[in-house]
Design a protein around this motif. Structure first.
Motif, PDB file in Angstrom:
ATOM      1  N   ASP A 248      13.087  43.009   1.525  1.00 19.91           N
ATOM      2  CA  ASP A 248      13.411  42.582   0.167  1.00 19.91           C
ATOM      3  C   ASP A 248      12.162  42.522  -0.691  1.00 19.91           C
ATOM      4  N   GLU A 249      11.072  42.019  -0.117  1.00 16.44           N
ATOM      5  CA  GLU A 249       9.819  41.943  -0.865  1.00 16.44           C
ATOM      6  C   GLU A 249       9.328  43.332  -1.228  1.00 16.44           C
ATOM      7  N   ARG A 250       9.455  44.268  -0.294  1.00 17.16           N
ATOM      8  CA  ARG A 250       9.009  45.635  -0.557  1.00 17.16           C
ATOM      9  C   ARG A 250       9.861  46.293  -1.624  1.00 17.16           C
ATOM     10  N   GLN A 251      11.140  45.944  -1.674  1.00 22.30           N
ATOM     11  CA  GLN A 251      12.039  46.564  -2.641  1.00 22.30           C
ATOM     12  C   GLN A 251      11.832  46.018  -4.041  1.00 22.30           C
ATOM     13  N   LEU A 252      11.567  44.737  -4.157  1.00 28.01           N
ATOM     14  CA  LEU A 252      11.588  44.081  -5.463  1.00 28.01           C
ATOM     15  C   LEU A 252      10.218  43.648  -5.965  1.00 28.01           C
ATOM     16  N   GLY A 253       9.202  43.875  -5.171  1.00 29.76           N
ATOM     17  CA  GLY A 253       7.915  43.275  -5.501  1.00 29.76           C
ATOM     18  C   GLY A 253       7.055  44.030  -6.480  1.00 29.76           C
ATOM     19  N   SER A 254       7.507  45.164  -6.962  1.00 30.14           N
ATOM     20  CA  SER A 254       6.672  45.959  -7.852  1.00 30.14           C
ATOM     21  C   SER A 254       7.416  46.285  -9.129  1.00 30.14           C
ATOM     22  N   GLU A 255       6.717  46.173 -10.246  1.00 27.89           N
ATOM     23  CA  GLU A 255       7.333  46.536 -11.523  1.00 27.89           C
ATOM     24  C   GLU A 255       7.502  48.048 -11.622  1.00 27.89           C
ATOM     25  N   ASP A 256       6.541  48.780 -11.079  1.00 29.14           N
ATOM     26  CA  ASP A 256       6.624  50.235 -11.090  1.00 29.14           C
ATOM     27  C   ASP A 256       7.354  50.683  -9.833  1.00 29.14           C
ATOM     28  N   VAL A 257       8.536  51.270 -10.009  1.00 27.72           N
ATOM     29  CA  VAL A 257       9.358  51.640  -8.869  1.00 27.72           C
ATOM     30  C   VAL A 257       8.783  52.882  -8.194  1.00 27.72           C
ATOM     31  N   ASP A 258       8.487  52.758  -6.916  1.00 26.77           N
ATOM     32  CA  ASP A 258       8.041  53.870  -6.084  1.00 26.77           C
ATOM     33  C   ASP A 258       9.270  54.363  -5.327  1.00 26.77           C
ATOM     34  N   VAL A 259       9.800  55.497  -5.732  1.00 31.44           N
ATOM     35  CA  VAL A 259      11.067  55.969  -5.178  1.00 31.44           C
ATOM     36  C   VAL A 259      10.937  56.283  -3.688  1.00 31.44           C
ATOM     37  N   GLU A 260       9.844  56.906  -3.294  1.00 36.35           N
ATOM     38  CA  GLU A 260       9.671  57.205  -1.870  1.00 36.35           C
ATOM     39  C   GLU A 260       9.599  55.926  -1.050  1.00 36.35           C
ATOM     40  N   GLU A 261       8.942  54.907  -1.583  1.00 38.15           N
ATOM     41  CA  GLU A 261       8.890  53.613  -0.908  1.00 38.15           C
ATOM     42  C   GLU A 261      10.286  53.005  -0.789  1.00 38.15           C
ATOM     43  N   LEU A 262      11.085  53.123  -1.847  1.00 35.64           N
ATOM     44  CA  LEU A 262      12.447  52.595  -1.794  1.00 35.64           C
ATOM     45  C   LEU A 262      13.277  53.307  -0.730  1.00 35.64           C
ATOM     46  N   ILE A 263      13.129  54.606  -0.622  1.00 37.10           N
ATOM     47  CA  ILE A 263      13.856  55.336   0.410  1.00 37.10           C
ATOM     48  C   ILE A 263      13.437  54.855   1.791  1.00 37.10           C
ATOM     49  N   ASP A 264      12.130  54.637   1.983  1.00 41.83           N
ATOM     50  CA  ASP A 264      11.646  54.099   3.258  1.00 41.83           C
ATOM     51  C   ASP A 264      12.257  52.727   3.541  1.00 41.83           C
ATOM     52  N   VAL A 265      12.341  51.900   2.503  1.00 40.77           N
ATOM     53  CA  VAL A 265      12.936  50.571   2.666  1.00 40.77           C
ATOM     54  C   VAL A 265      14.399  50.703   3.077  1.00 40.77           C
ATOM     55  N   GLY A 266      15.124  51.611   2.415  1.00 37.85           N
ATOM     56  CA  GLY A 266      16.517  51.821   2.768  1.00 37.85           C
ATOM     57  C   GLY A 266      16.689  52.253   4.212  1.00 37.85           C
ATOM     58  N   LEU A 267      15.825  53.138   4.669  1.00 33.44           N
ATOM     59  CA  LEU A 267      15.889  53.587   6.057  1.00 33.44           C
ATOM     60  C   LEU A 267      15.575  52.447   7.018  1.00 33.44           C
ATOM     61  N   SER A 268      14.681  51.580   6.610  1.00 33.86           N
ATOM     62  CA  SER A 268      14.357  50.425   7.453  1.00 33.86           C
ATOM     63  C   SER A 268      15.526  49.450   7.523  1.00 33.86           C
ATOM     64  N   TYR A 269      16.250  49.293   6.412  1.00 35.18           N
ATOM     65  CA  TYR A 269      17.473  48.485   6.454  1.00 35.18           C
ATOM     66  C   TYR A 269      18.455  49.080   7.468  1.00 35.18           C
ATOM     67  N   ILE A 270      18.575  50.411   7.466  1.00 36.65           N
ATOM     68  CA  ILE A 270      19.467  51.074   8.414  1.00 36.65           C
ATOM     69  C   ILE A 270      19.060  50.749   9.841  1.00 36.65           C
ATOM     70  N   GLU A 271      17.778  50.741  10.095  1.00 35.83           N
ATOM     71  CA  GLU A 271      17.266  50.491  11.440  1.00 35.83           C
ATOM     72  C   GLU A 271      17.718  49.138  11.976  1.00 35.83           C
ATOM     73  N   ILE A 272      17.915  48.170  11.098  1.00 35.40           N
ATOM     74  CA  ILE A 272      18.353  46.844  11.550  1.00 35.40           C
ATOM     75  C   ILE A 272      19.807  46.588  11.175  1.00 35.40           C
ATOM     76  N   ASN A 273      20.538  47.698  10.930  1.00 28.46           N
ATOM     77  CA  ASN A 273      21.984  47.624  10.688  1.00 28.46           C
ATOM     78  C   ASN A 273      22.358  46.813   9.446  1.00 28.46           C
ATOM     79  N   ARG A 274      21.489  46.795   8.446  1.00 32.04           N
ATOM     80  CA  ARG A 274      21.803  46.137   7.176  1.00 32.04           C
ATOM     81  C   ARG A 274      22.253  47.204   6.184  1.00 32.04           C
ATOM     82  N   TYR A 275      23.478  47.689   6.411  1.00 34.34           N
ATOM     83  CA  TYR A 275      23.937  48.858   5.667  1.00 34.34           C
ATOM     84  C   TYR A 275      24.217  48.558   4.199  1.00 34.34           C
ATOM     85  N   GLU A 276      24.712  47.361   3.891  1.00 34.36           N
ATOM     86  CA  GLU A 276      24.983  47.048   2.487  1.00 34.36           C
ATOM     87  C   GLU A 276      23.694  47.048   1.677  1.00 34.36           C
TER      88      GLU A 276
END
Length: 258
Positions: free
Chosen positions: A58-86
């Motif tokens: 959550d911190e990685r997703q929301l902690g920056s004013e400038d959205v890094d799209v590649e970082e967001l995709i990485d965060v999404g994949l990490s959510y998948i890794e821990i079965n947090r699909y929503e």
């Protein structure tokens, strides 16, 4: 339809929908998720505590004013890794909305669809895959979008459309082993066992080799009366499944001993 099938031949959820690795889709050989390592201090938290990981993500997703799209995709994949699909679907959608690069936007939509599919939200998955294909139907992500869309359509009962999109997947990328396997599965379900065998062979030649592919090929061979060959293929499938189970046990033991 890919990595896991139940005894009745129906696909189970799990690795049916390939996710990217944060830098585009790799050559499809299996569908294990490979998100970036999370920055966790093992002296302070248990790195397998999904609640802690979710806070960090959550911190990685929301902690920056400038959205890094590649970082967001990485965060999404990490959510998948821990079965947090929503959380993954929300993160991938945010990545898609902020993406200035069509390639990244399409990657985000495909991943969003796969996360919805893990939740059995097939209508939402279908919508996400169609969004991805509307961006560029001939890109590096198109074959993955088509084969994932085929699966979601199948699960939602739209079997004719499912086969159409499975065929488009292999048309877009003739070396897409996952696509050949999916096409073979749909053909077998429609009683076209001989053609299904050819598709499974294509998948195997292209390196998409696992127990499920071999099990479906064995089923198709039985349908065409090749019982002896079917048993040989089924035995190979059993051996691969046993190897995978042994590796899983070893991995769990290493994790406990770490």
């Amino acid at each position: 339809m890919t990595d896991d099938s139940d005894p009745d031949g129906e696909p189970e959820r799990g690795a049916d929908h390939p996710f990217s690795e944060g830098e585009g889709f790799a050559d499809p050989e299996g569908f294990d998720l490979d998100p970036p390592e999370l920055s966790v201090d093992p002296s302070e938290v248990d790195p397998v505590d999904s609640r802690v990981l979710t806070d960090l993500l959550d911190e990685r997703q929301l902690g920056s004013e400038d959205v890094d799209v590649e970082e967001l995709i990485d965060v999404g994949l990490s959510y998948i890794e821990i079965n947090r699909y929503e959380q993954a679907t929300e993160t991938f959608e945010r990545a898609a909305r902020f993406a200035a690069d069509d390639r990244l936007e399409q990657e985000a939509w495909v991943n969003k669809g796969a996360a919805h599919a893990e939740l059995e939200e097939y209508d939402a998955a279908i919508g996400a895959y169609r969004e991805a294909l509307s961006i560029d139907a001939d890109s590096e992500h198109a074959a993955s979008a088509e084969t994932n869309l085929a699966y979601a359509l199948w699960e939602s009962g739209q079997t004719e459309q499912a086969l159409d999109h499975a065929e488009r997947a292999v048309e877009r990328d003739h070396r897409f082993g996952q696509g050949w396997y999916n096409r073979g599965f749909f053909l077998l379900e429609r009683g076209l066992a001989e053609e299904a065998v050819d598709n499974f062979d294509n998948a195997l030649r292209l390196g998409f080799r696992n127990a499920e592919v071999l099990e479906e090929k064995a089923r198709a061979l039985e349908e065409v009366g090749e019982d002896e060959q079917a048993e040989e293929v089924a035995e190979e499938a059993r051996e691969l499944r046993e190897q995978a189970e042994e590796e899983l046990v070893r991995d769990r033991q290493r994790t406990r001993n770490a």
